[in-house]
Scaffold this motif. Structure first.
Motif, PDB file in Angstrom:
ATOM      1  N   ALA A 120      -8.041  10.935   2.681  1.00 14.06           N
ATOM      2  CA  ALA A 120      -6.644  11.221   3.010  1.00 14.06           C
ATOM      3  C   ALA A 120      -5.700  10.515   2.046  1.00 14.06           C
ATOM      4  O   ALA A 120      -4.606  11.008   1.781  1.00 14.06           O
ATOM      5  CB  ALA A 120      -6.346  10.799   4.448  1.00 14.06           C
ATOM      6  N   ALA A 121      -6.139   9.359   1.505  1.00 13.23           N
ATOM      7  CA  ALA A 121      -5.287   8.575   0.620  1.00 13.23           C
ATOM      8  C   ALA A 121      -5.498   8.917  -0.852  1.00 13.23           C
ATOM      9  O   ALA A 121      -4.910   8.293  -1.722  1.00 13.23           O
ATOM     10  CB  ALA A 121      -5.531   7.089   0.847  1.00 13.23           C
ATOM     11  N   GLY A 122      -6.373   9.887  -1.126  1.00  9.76           N
ATOM     12  CA  GLY A 122      -6.604  10.275  -2.511  1.00  9.76           C
ATOM     13  C   GLY A 122      -7.412   9.258  -3.294  1.00  9.76           C
ATOM     14  O   GLY A 122      -7.388   9.248  -4.524  1.00  9.76           O
ATOM     15  N   LEU A 123      -8.147   8.394  -2.582  1.00  9.30           N
ATOM     16  CA  LEU A 123      -9.020   7.420  -3.249  1.00  9.30           C
ATOM     17  C   LEU A 123     -10.416   7.988  -3.434  1.00  9.30           C
ATOM     18  O   LEU A 123     -11.231   7.464  -4.171  1.00  9.30           O
ATOM     19  CB  LEU A 123      -9.112   6.131  -2.425  1.00  9.30           C
TER      20      LEU A 123
ATOM     21  N   ILE B 264       1.774   6.735  -1.666  1.00  4.38           N
ATOM     22  CA  ILE B 264       0.786   6.231  -0.723  1.00  4.38           C
ATOM     23  C   ILE B 264       0.725   4.711  -0.785  1.00  4.38           C
ATOM     24  O   ILE B 264       0.729   4.121  -1.865  1.00  4.38           O
ATOM     25  CB  ILE B 264      -0.596   6.852  -1.045  1.00  4.38           C
ATOM     26  N   GLY B 265       0.694   4.090   0.401  1.00 10.44           N
ATOM     27  CA  GLY B 265       0.490   2.645   0.478  1.00 10.44           C
ATOM     28  C   GLY B 265      -0.849   2.385   1.145  1.00 10.44           C
ATOM     29  O   GLY B 265      -1.259   3.143   2.030  1.00 10.44           O
ATOM     30  N   PHE B 266      -1.541   1.329   0.713  1.00 10.83           N
ATOM     31  CA  PHE B 266      -2.862   1.059   1.283  1.00 10.83           C
ATOM     32  C   PHE B 266      -3.004  -0.441   1.501  1.00 10.83           C
ATOM     33  O   PHE B 266      -2.700  -1.214   0.604  1.00 10.83           O
ATOM     34  CB  PHE B 266      -3.954   1.564   0.324  1.00 10.83           C
ATOM     35  N   VAL B 267      -3.426  -0.821   2.698  1.00  7.18           N
ATOM     36  CA  VAL B 267      -3.780  -2.228   2.924  1.00  7.18           C
ATOM     37  C   VAL B 267      -5.216  -2.313   3.414  1.00  7.18           C
ATOM     38  O   VAL B 267      -5.714  -1.410   4.090  1.00  7.18           O
ATOM     39  CB  VAL B 267      -2.831  -2.957   3.910  1.00  7.18           C
ATOM     40  N   PHE B 268      -5.874  -3.418   3.032  1.00  3.54           N
ATOM     41  CA  PHE B 268      -7.294  -3.594   3.273  1.00  3.54           C
ATOM     42  C   PHE B 268      -7.515  -4.778   4.221  1.00  3.54           C
ATOM     43  O   PHE B 268      -6.636  -5.610   4.396  1.00  3.54           O
ATOM     44  CB  PHE B 268      -8.015  -3.865   1.946  1.00  3.54           C
ATOM     45  N   GLN B 269      -8.730  -4.850   4.738  1.00  5.86           N
ATOM     46  CA  GLN B 269      -9.101  -5.972   5.595  1.00  5.86           C
ATOM     47  C   GLN B 269      -8.973  -7.298   4.837  1.00  5.86           C
ATOM     48  O   GLN B 269      -8.555  -8.304   5.387  1.00  5.86           O
ATOM     49  CB  GLN B 269     -10.550  -5.763   6.049  1.00  5.86           C
TER      50      GLN B 269
ATOM     51  N   LEU C 182       4.434  -1.259   0.659  1.00  7.65           N
ATOM     52  CA  LEU C 182       5.625  -0.531   1.106  1.00  7.65           C
ATOM     53  C   LEU C 182       6.745  -0.490   0.072  1.00  7.65           C
ATOM     54  O   LEU C 182       7.724   0.233   0.252  1.00  7.65           O
ATOM     55  CB  LEU C 182       6.163  -1.164   2.400  1.00  7.65           C
ATOM     56  N   ILE C 183       6.580  -1.223  -1.033  1.00  7.97           N
ATOM     57  CA  ILE C 183       7.724  -1.365  -1.951  1.00  7.97           C
ATOM     58  C   ILE C 183       8.101  -0.050  -2.623  1.00  7.97           C
ATOM     59  O   ILE C 183       9.250   0.169  -2.991  1.00  7.97           O
ATOM     60  CB  ILE C 183       7.493  -2.477  -2.991  1.00  7.97           C
ATOM     61  N   THR C 184       7.136   0.869  -2.743  1.00  3.81           N
ATOM     62  CA  THR C 184       7.457   2.164  -3.343  1.00  3.81           C
ATOM     63  C   THR C 184       7.999   3.151  -2.308  1.00  3.81           C
ATOM     64  O   THR C 184       8.210   4.311  -2.630  1.00  3.81           O
ATOM     65  CB  THR C 184       6.205   2.780  -4.002  1.00  3.81           C
ATOM     66  N   ARG C 185       8.175   2.680  -1.056  1.00  2.19           N
ATOM     67  CA  ARG C 185       8.605   3.559   0.040  1.00  2.19           C
ATOM     68  C   ARG C 185       7.654   4.745   0.168  1.00  2.19           C
ATOM     69  O   ARG C 185       8.059   5.918   0.026  1.00  2.19           O
ATOM     70  CB  ARG C 185      10.042   4.059  -0.176  1.00  2.19           C
ATOM     71  N   PRO C 186       6.359   4.481   0.427  1.00  2.00           N
ATOM     72  CA  PRO C 186       5.360   5.551   0.456  1.00  2.00           C
ATOM     73  C   PRO C 186       5.563   6.496   1.647  1.00  2.00           C
ATOM     74  O   PRO C 186       6.102   6.094   2.681  1.00  2.00           O
ATOM     75  CB  PRO C 186       4.037   4.795   0.608  1.00  2.00           C
ATOM     76  N   ALA C 187       5.126   7.734   1.468  1.00  2.00           N
ATOM     77  CA  ALA C 187       5.188   8.701   2.563  1.00  2.00           C
ATOM     78  C   ALA C 187       4.244   8.278   3.686  1.00  2.00           C
ATOM     79  O   ALA C 187       4.535   8.487   4.863  1.00  2.00           O
ATOM     80  CB  ALA C 187       4.804  10.089   2.053  1.00  2.00           C
ATOM     81  N   VAL C 188       3.111   7.696   3.317  1.00  2.00           N
ATOM     82  CA  VAL C 188       2.126   7.284   4.319  1.00  2.00           C
ATOM     83  C   VAL C 188       1.575   5.903   3.966  1.00  2.00           C
ATOM     84  O   VAL C 188       1.252   5.631   2.805  1.00  2.00           O
ATOM     85  CB  VAL C 188       0.937   8.274   4.393  1.00  2.00           C
TER      86      VAL C 188
ATOM     87  N   THR D  42       2.151   5.831   9.588  1.00  2.00           N
ATOM     88  CA  THR D  42       1.112   4.812   9.424  1.00  2.00           C
ATOM     89  C   THR D  42      -0.194   5.287  10.051  1.00  2.00           C
ATOM     90  O   THR D  42      -0.197   5.860  11.132  1.00  2.00           O
ATOM     91  CB  THR D  42       1.572   3.492  10.092  1.00  2.00           C
ATOM     92  N   VAL D  43      -1.296   5.086   9.339  1.00  5.86           N
ATOM     93  CA  VAL D  43      -2.627   5.430   9.840  1.00  5.86           C
ATOM     94  C   VAL D  43      -3.535   4.244   9.606  1.00  5.86           C
ATOM     95  O   VAL D  43      -3.615   3.747   8.479  1.00  5.86           O
ATOM     96  CB  VAL D  43      -3.254   6.622   9.078  1.00  5.86           C
ATOM     97  N   MET D  44      -4.207   3.773  10.642  1.00  7.60           N
ATOM     98  CA  MET D  44      -5.133   2.663  10.409  1.00  7.60           C
ATOM     99  C   MET D  44      -6.459   2.903  11.104  1.00  7.60           C
ATOM    100  O   MET D  44      -6.533   3.467  12.182  1.00  7.60           O
ATOM    101  CB  MET D  44      -4.536   1.336  10.886  1.00  7.60           C
ATOM    102  N   VAL D  45      -7.505   2.453  10.427  1.00  6.46           N
ATOM    103  CA  VAL D  45      -8.832   2.412  11.025  1.00  6.46           C
ATOM    104  C   VAL D  45      -8.978   1.070  11.715  1.00  6.46           C
ATOM    105  O   VAL D  45      -8.581   0.045  11.163  1.00  6.46           O
ATOM    106  CB  VAL D  45      -9.907   2.556   9.925  1.00  6.46           C
ATOM    107  N   THR D  46      -9.499   1.065  12.918  1.00  2.00           N
ATOM    108  CA  THR D  46      -9.722  -0.207  13.592  1.00  2.00           C
ATOM    109  C   THR D  46     -10.895  -0.122  14.566  1.00  2.00           C
ATOM    110  O   THR D  46     -11.217   0.944  15.086  1.00  2.00           O
ATOM    111  CB  THR D  46      -8.466  -0.687  14.353  1.00  2.00           C
ATOM    112  N   HIS D  47     -11.555  -1.266  14.769  1.00  5.42           N
ATOM    113  CA  HIS D  47     -12.599  -1.374  15.784  1.00  5.42           C
ATOM    114  C   HIS D  47     -12.024  -1.915  17.082  1.00  5.42           C
ATOM    115  O   HIS D  47     -12.682  -1.927  18.105  1.00  5.42           O
ATOM    116  CB  HIS D  47     -13.683  -2.369  15.335  1.00  5.42           C
TER     117      HIS D  47
END
Ligand code: ADP
Ligand code: ADP
Length: 228
Positions: A49-52, A83-88, A152-158, A191-196
């Motif tokens: 979804a993030a194009g990675l 697109i903005g992405f944050v990791f664990q 978030l600095i680029t004001r991403p769509a997601v 915002t979309v996040m994967v979580t356990h």
């Protein structure tokens, strides 16, 4: 409007179907949590979804743009700008200050950080007074907030998060989740996040469950709190 649109999404790794036909629409301005057992395809879904990552078949559109039709170069540009992405694991550069880390996406895009933009991004995550600190001088929660400001600095769509609170203790994790919730409510940040973590998922508007690479069900609206 739809921020992310997935149709018949499939991602094979050899004989393994990590994604086995996913159809999913994520509405702009909403907060979605993706849950499911280990190996159910959550990370693969996020990466596609993030194009990675490129799906084996099916389509993904982000902010109305079909990713499959993009060259690698265009895809890279879209990732940088939309697109903005944050990791664990936060993935901050240890030798850079918080402000320099936050400014990185703009530098990669060869955009000169507008005066005050970095400071404003740090203010949005409540770290305006930590701009000159390096990651090692910050707590885990503060590091993840720097990573959020950078995303978030680029004001991403997601904004995508892969287990963004997975490395944090309960209290800190809730601080980061409250911040994400606030960004959705205050700024309409999709915002979309994967979580356990069911408690983490309870901050979302919608919880989508994956099993064996397929959407097996979902909870929406206030009932999402039921998973906690
Ligand atoms: P989750 O995030 O839900 O734990 P993943 O998306 O990481 O699930 O993985 C889904 C399935 O795809 C698993 O069976 C996993 O082993 C497989 N898989 C994921 N990435 C790769 C890869 N790079 N190479 C081979 N198999 C992979
Ligand atoms: P470089 O030395 O690579 O130019 P800077 O130290 O200037 O890096 O920082 C990069 C970005 O972070 C610039 O946009 C700068 O304005 C901003 N910045 C640096 N320090 C601070 C600070 N203390 N508060 C707010 N913004 C800062």
């Amino acid at each position: 409007t739809t921020a992310v649109r997935m149709r018949s999404l499939r991602r094979d790794y050899g004989a393994v179907a990590a994604l086995d036909g996913v159809d999913l629409d994520l509405a702009a301005g909403t907060f979605t949590a993706v849950m499911g057992p280990s190996g159910s395809g959550k990370s693969t879904l996020l990466q596609c979804a993030a194009g990675l990552d490129r799906p084996t078949s099916g389509t993904v559109a982000v902010d109305g743009v079909e990713l499959a039709g993009l060259s690698e170069r265009r895809l890279t540009l879209l990732r940088r700008e939309r697109i903005g992405f944050v990791f664990q694991s936060f993935n901050l550069l240890p030798s850079l200050t918080a402000a320099q880390n936050v400014a990185l996406p703009l530098r990669l895009a060869r955009r000169r950080p507008a005066r005050g933009a970095v400071r404003e991004a740090l203010d949005r995550v409540g770290l305006g007074d930590r701009a000159g600190h390096r990651p090692s001088q910050l707590s885990g929660g503060q590091q993840q907030r720097v990573a959020l400001a950078r995303a978030l600095i680029t004001r991403p769509a997601v904004l995508f998060g892969d287990e963004p609170t997975g490395a944090l203790d309960t209290t800190t994790s809730r601080e980061v989740l409250s911040l994400l919730r606030e960004l959705v409510d205050r700024e309409g940040q999709t915002t979309v996040m994967v979580t356990h973590d069911p408690v983490a998922a309870s901050y979302a508007d919608r919880v989508v469950f994956l099993v064996d690479g397929r959407v097996s069900g979902e909870l929406a609206g206030p009932s999402a709190e039921a998973v906690a």
